[in-house]
Design an enzyme around this catalytic site. Structure first.
Site, PDB file in Angstrom:
ATOM      1  N   ASN A  95      44.072  66.635  45.729  1.00 54.30           N
ATOM      2  CA  ASN A  95      43.722  65.249  46.047  1.00 54.30           C
ATOM      3  C   ASN A  95      42.407  64.890  45.346  1.00 54.30           C
ATOM      4  O   ASN A  95      41.385  65.557  45.560  1.00 54.30           O
ATOM      5  CB  ASN A  95      43.588  65.113  47.574  1.00 54.30           C
ATOM      6  N   HIS A 123      38.124  61.816  46.028  1.00 57.24           N
ATOM      7  CA  HIS A 123      36.658  61.891  46.067  1.00 57.24           C
ATOM      8  C   HIS A 123      36.016  61.793  44.696  1.00 57.24           C
ATOM      9  O   HIS A 123      34.825  61.516  44.585  1.00 57.24           O
ATOM     10  CB  HIS A 123      36.214  63.143  46.808  1.00 57.24           C
ATOM     11  N   HIS A 177      45.310  58.524  47.209  1.00 58.44           N
ATOM     12  CA  HIS A 177      45.532  57.595  48.322  1.00 58.44           C
ATOM     13  C   HIS A 177      44.992  56.235  47.901  1.00 58.44           C
ATOM     14  O   HIS A 177      43.782  56.072  47.745  1.00 58.44           O
ATOM     15  CB  HIS A 177      44.795  58.129  49.564  1.00 58.44           C
ATOM     16  N   ARG A 217      44.079  53.116  49.181  1.00 58.29           N
ATOM     17  CA  ARG A 217      43.843  52.501  50.489  1.00 58.29           C
ATOM     18  C   ARG A 217      43.848  50.990  50.375  1.00 58.29           C
ATOM     19  O   ARG A 217      43.531  50.435  49.311  1.00 58.29           O
ATOM     20  CB  ARG A 217      42.505  52.975  51.070  1.00 58.29           C
ATOM     21  N   ARG A 230      38.761  51.689  48.634  1.00 64.42           N
ATOM     22  CA  ARG A 230      37.411  52.263  48.683  1.00 64.42           C
ATOM     23  C   ARG A 230      37.216  53.408  47.687  1.00 64.42           C
ATOM     24  O   ARG A 230      36.108  53.720  47.324  1.00 64.42           O
ATOM     25  CB  ARG A 230      37.065  52.731  50.090  1.00 64.42           C
ATOM     26  N   GLU A 238      49.766  58.591  48.434  1.00 61.16           N
ATOM     27  CA  GLU A 238      49.573  58.322  49.865  1.00 61.16           C
ATOM     28  C   GLU A 238      49.326  56.838  50.053  1.00 61.16           C
ATOM     29  O   GLU A 238      48.544  56.222  49.313  1.00 61.16           O
ATOM     30  CB  GLU A 238      48.366  59.096  50.397  1.00 61.16           C
ATOM     31  N   THR A 267      41.714  59.937  56.899  1.00 60.68           N
ATOM     32  CA  THR A 267      42.888  59.758  57.754  1.00 60.68           C
ATOM     33  C   THR A 267      42.693  60.606  59.013  1.00 60.68           C
ATOM     34  O   THR A 267      42.629  61.824  58.936  1.00 60.68           O
ATOM     35  CB  THR A 267      44.155  60.209  56.999  1.00 60.68           C
ATOM     36  N   GLU A 316      54.648  65.993  56.182  1.00 63.61           N
ATOM     37  CA  GLU A 316      53.382  66.685  55.919  1.00 63.61           C
ATOM     38  C   GLU A 316      52.674  66.846  57.251  1.00 63.61           C
ATOM     39  O   GLU A 316      52.316  65.858  57.906  1.00 63.61           O
ATOM     40  CB  GLU A 316      52.506  65.916  54.928  1.00 63.61           C
ATOM     41  N   HIS A 327      44.934  68.614  55.170  1.00 63.71           N
ATOM     42  CA  HIS A 327      43.765  67.991  55.788  1.00 63.71           C
ATOM     43  C   HIS A 327      42.800  69.045  56.295  1.00 63.71           C
ATOM     44  O   HIS A 327      43.158  69.863  57.139  1.00 63.71           O
ATOM     45  CB  HIS A 327      44.108  67.038  56.938  1.00 63.71           C
TER      46      HIS A 327
HETATM   47  N1  PXP Z   1      46.930  65.005  53.225  1.00 65.53           N
HETATM   48  C1  PXP Z   1      46.732  63.737  53.645  1.00 65.53           C
HETATM   49  C2  PXP Z   1      47.911  62.950  54.117  1.00 65.53           C
HETATM   50  C3  PXP Z   1      45.450  63.150  53.639  1.00 65.53           C
HETATM   51  O1  PXP Z   1      45.275  61.887  54.067  1.00 65.53           O
HETATM   52  C4  PXP Z   1      44.372  63.919  53.143  1.00 65.53           C
HETATM   53  C5  PXP Z   1      42.998  63.316  53.083  1.00 65.53           C
HETATM   54  O2  PXP Z   1      42.972  62.281  52.178  1.00 65.53           O
HETATM   55  C6  PXP Z   1      44.628  65.217  52.685  1.00 65.53           C
HETATM   56  C7  PXP Z   1      45.913  65.741  52.762  1.00 65.53           C
HETATM   57  C8  PXP Z   1      43.549  66.079  52.103  1.00 65.53           C
HETATM   58  O3  PXP Z   1      42.570  66.356  53.067  1.00 65.53           O
HETATM   59  P1  PXP Z   1      41.212  67.013  52.618  1.00 65.53           P
HETATM   60  O4  PXP Z   1      40.539  66.050  51.704  1.00 65.53           O
HETATM   61  O5  PXP Z   1      40.486  67.217  53.911  1.00 65.53           O
HETATM   62  O6  PXP Z   1      41.552  68.302  51.924  1.00 65.53           O
END
Ligand code: PXP
Length: 239
Positions: A10, A13, A46, A48, A52, A73, A104, A154, A189
């Site tokens: 992901n 960031h 994602h 959003r 953001r 996402e 999330t 998921e 997550h």
């Molecule tokens: N899966 C989903 C559905 C999420 O919303 C997120 C956070 O954006 C993640 C995985 C990844 O989480 P993390 O950034 O804490 O590894």
């Protein structure tokens, strides 16, 4: 059953960091290329509602030009379904979204939102997109996910990452139920080097989506090294 497990990286960031200065650097697309070269099996973004971090032009370049499996996402809205149907990522993961949240926070309430989810999932399925629902490890929600036509669940590992007692057992039971219902099981997550292995060891889980920790660790060791180490830990847990 294959023993392979995929890592979706992901990169939200990276966009957060880019946006902090309002310029073009660091570029999420360039980082996505580097992540794939380092051994990621796919890229998660994602988009959003408030844009953001990832923005429309990032989503467009990443989905249309990268040539990698994209896990897109999104909230269950008509606007997002329109964008997904245009960009045709490999998969969409529908997540709950609240403007005030930092990330999330909880899983999707599939039961309460069935009426809203059914037409969106049907539309995405019709466009050939694999639909995943991000949910807490709860039996009734898993059964509802199967009933609304999702292909993938998921599992939300946030409570496990926060060391809630009994959560690993709940996730293990939920992963078994997910495949029992005929759905593919993913998880994500809050996963880190320290907590990933018990989750990666659950045989039903086919994919982990990890962001924050990998990008943070990349500041210390570089993105390729952080991705390689996470994959090594995941694969070790499978053997
Ligand atoms: N899966 C989903 C559905 C999420 O919303 C997120 C956070 O954006 C993640 C995985 C990844 O989480 P993390 O950034 O804490 O590894």
């Amino acid at each position: 059953m294959t023993n392979a497990i995929r890592l979706g990286v992901n990169i939200d960031h990276v966009a957060t960091l880019r946006n902090a200065r309002g310029g073009l650097h660091p570029d999420p697309y360039t980082v996505a290329v580097a992540a794939m070269a380092a051994g990621a099996d796919g890229i998660t973004i994602h988009l959003r509602e408030d844009r953001r971090h990832i923005r429309d032009d990032d989503a467009e370049r990443i989905c249309l030009k990268l040539g990698a499996p994209i896990n897109f996402e999104m909230a269950a809205s008509g606007e997002m379904a329109d964008i997904a149907c245009r960009l045709r990522p490999h998969g969409v993961c529908i997540v709950p979204e609240r403007r005030a949240e930092i990330t999330t926070e909880g899983g999707l309430d599939v039961i309460a939102n069935k009426g809203q989810l059914l037409p969106i999932i049907a539309r995405l399925n019709g466009a050939g997109i694999v639909v995943s629902l991000f949910i807490d490890p709860e039996t009734a929600q898993l059964e509802a996910a199967a009933a609304v036509g999702a292909a993938v669940v998921e599992l939300h590992t946030g409570a496990y990452a926060n060391q809630r007692p009994g959560e690993l057992a709940r996730l293990a039971a939920a992963a078994a139920l997910t495949t029992g219902l005929g759905l593919e099981c993913h998880a994500g997550h809050g996963l880190t080097y320290a907590n990933v292995q018990p989750i990666a060891a659950l045989p039903e889980i086919r994919e982990l989506n990890i962001g924050h920790y990998l990008i943070g660790e990349a500041l210390l060791v570089g993105l390729p090294a952080s991705i390689r180490q996470m994959k090594t830990l995941m694969q070790e847990a499978r053997s």
